[in-house]
Design a protein around this motif. Sequence first.
Motif, PDB file in Angstrom:
ATOM      1  N   VAL A  18       0.841  -1.204   0.000  1.00  0.00           N
ATOM      2  CA  VAL A  18       0.000   0.000   0.000  1.00  0.00           C
ATOM      3  C   VAL A  18       0.874   1.252   0.000  1.00  0.00           C
ATOM      4  O   VAL A  18       0.615   2.205  -0.751  1.00  0.00           O
ATOM      5  N   ALA A  22       0.489   4.177  -2.697  1.00  0.00           N
ATOM      6  CA  ALA A  22      -0.340   5.291  -2.247  1.00  0.00           C
ATOM      7  C   ALA A  22       0.378   6.642  -2.161  1.00  0.00           C
ATOM      8  O   ALA A  22      -0.252   7.672  -2.359  1.00  0.00           O
ATOM      9  N   GLY A  71      -5.531  -0.678   2.019  1.00  0.00           N
ATOM     10  CA  GLY A  71      -5.244   0.473   2.869  1.00  0.00           C
ATOM     11  C   GLY A  71      -4.672   0.028   4.196  1.00  0.00           C
ATOM     12  O   GLY A  71      -4.771  -1.136   4.565  1.00  0.00           O
ATOM     13  N   ALA A  88      -3.098   5.303   4.605  1.00  0.00           N
ATOM     14  CA  ALA A  88      -2.916   5.255   3.158  1.00  0.00           C
ATOM     15  C   ALA A  88      -3.925   4.308   2.530  1.00  0.00           C
ATOM     16  O   ALA A  88      -4.275   3.277   3.116  1.00  0.00           O
ATOM     17  N   VAL A  89      -4.350   4.676   1.334  1.00  0.00           N
ATOM     18  CA  VAL A  89      -5.263   3.859   0.535  1.00  0.00           C
ATOM     19  C   VAL A  89      -4.705   3.843  -0.888  1.00  0.00           C
ATOM     20  O   VAL A  89      -4.324   4.898  -1.423  1.00  0.00           O
ATOM     21  N   ILE A  90      -4.656   2.657  -1.474  1.00  0.00           N
ATOM     22  CA  ILE A  90      -4.154   2.576  -2.855  1.00  0.00           C
ATOM     23  C   ILE A  90      -5.062   3.399  -3.770  1.00  0.00           C
ATOM     24  O   ILE A  90      -6.265   3.519  -3.518  1.00  0.00           O
ATOM     25  N   PRO A  91      -4.509   3.982  -4.835  1.00  0.00           N
ATOM     26  CA  PRO A  91      -5.314   4.851  -5.694  1.00  0.00           C
ATOM     27  C   PRO A  91      -6.604   4.216  -6.215  1.00  0.00           C
ATOM     28  O   PRO A  91      -7.648   4.868  -6.237  1.00  0.00           O
ATOM     29  N   ARG A  94      -9.563   4.461  -3.614  1.00  0.00           N
ATOM     30  CA  ARG A  94      -9.912   5.747  -3.005  1.00  0.00           C
ATOM     31  C   ARG A  94     -11.339   6.142  -3.352  1.00  0.00           C
ATOM     32  O   ARG A  94     -11.865   5.773  -4.402  1.00  0.00           O
ATOM     33  N   GLY A  99     -10.844   4.514   3.362  1.00  0.00           N
ATOM     34  CA  GLY A  99     -10.300   5.433   4.361  1.00  0.00           C
ATOM     35  C   GLY A  99     -11.251   5.595   5.543  1.00  0.00           C
ATOM     36  O   GLY A  99     -10.824   5.610   6.701  1.00  0.00           O
TER      37      GLY A  99
END
Length: 164
Positions: A18, A22, A71, A88-91, A94, A99
């Motif tokens: 991640v 991210a 995330g 953090a969250v991977i794109p 999102r 989140g």
Amino acid sequence: MTPRPAPSPALIDRIMVVMEAAFDPAYGEAWNRRQVADALTLSSTHALVVDANGAPIPDEGDFSEGPAPAGFVLTRYVLDEEELLLIAVIPGARRRGVGAALLEHLFAAARLRGVTRIFLEMRRGNPAIQLYHKFGFEPIGERRNYYRMANGERVDAITFGRSI
């Protein structure tokens, strides 16, 4: 702070997947594997990794099996206060509730630890501010020119707090 056994390599692997996806290198916010591992050796530091549905992924187990990490949240606490060190969250996940799920899990776990207030710090201009406002975080301080970006530019840090 009391040391604890080394964190699970699978947990660190999941966090790093991640982390690498991210964080934009231009901001220099990502931690390296050693920083994550060192933080997790302290008994006051906690991590949670979730899948794309916001469901927790166990710390142990074969990294190649089970759901992919989407995330994570990394925190540390002292007495009745907790600091959100990284979220953090991977794109690709999102704006899909990942989140929000991480923050809900954090609040629940923090309450069990007796935490009454959570703090975080972010760079000015970070789009995550929308999520933080949605969850009741309020600005409580500012550090001028605190962060240095990869290009040398300086950016202010904003500190937020929230009671739980």
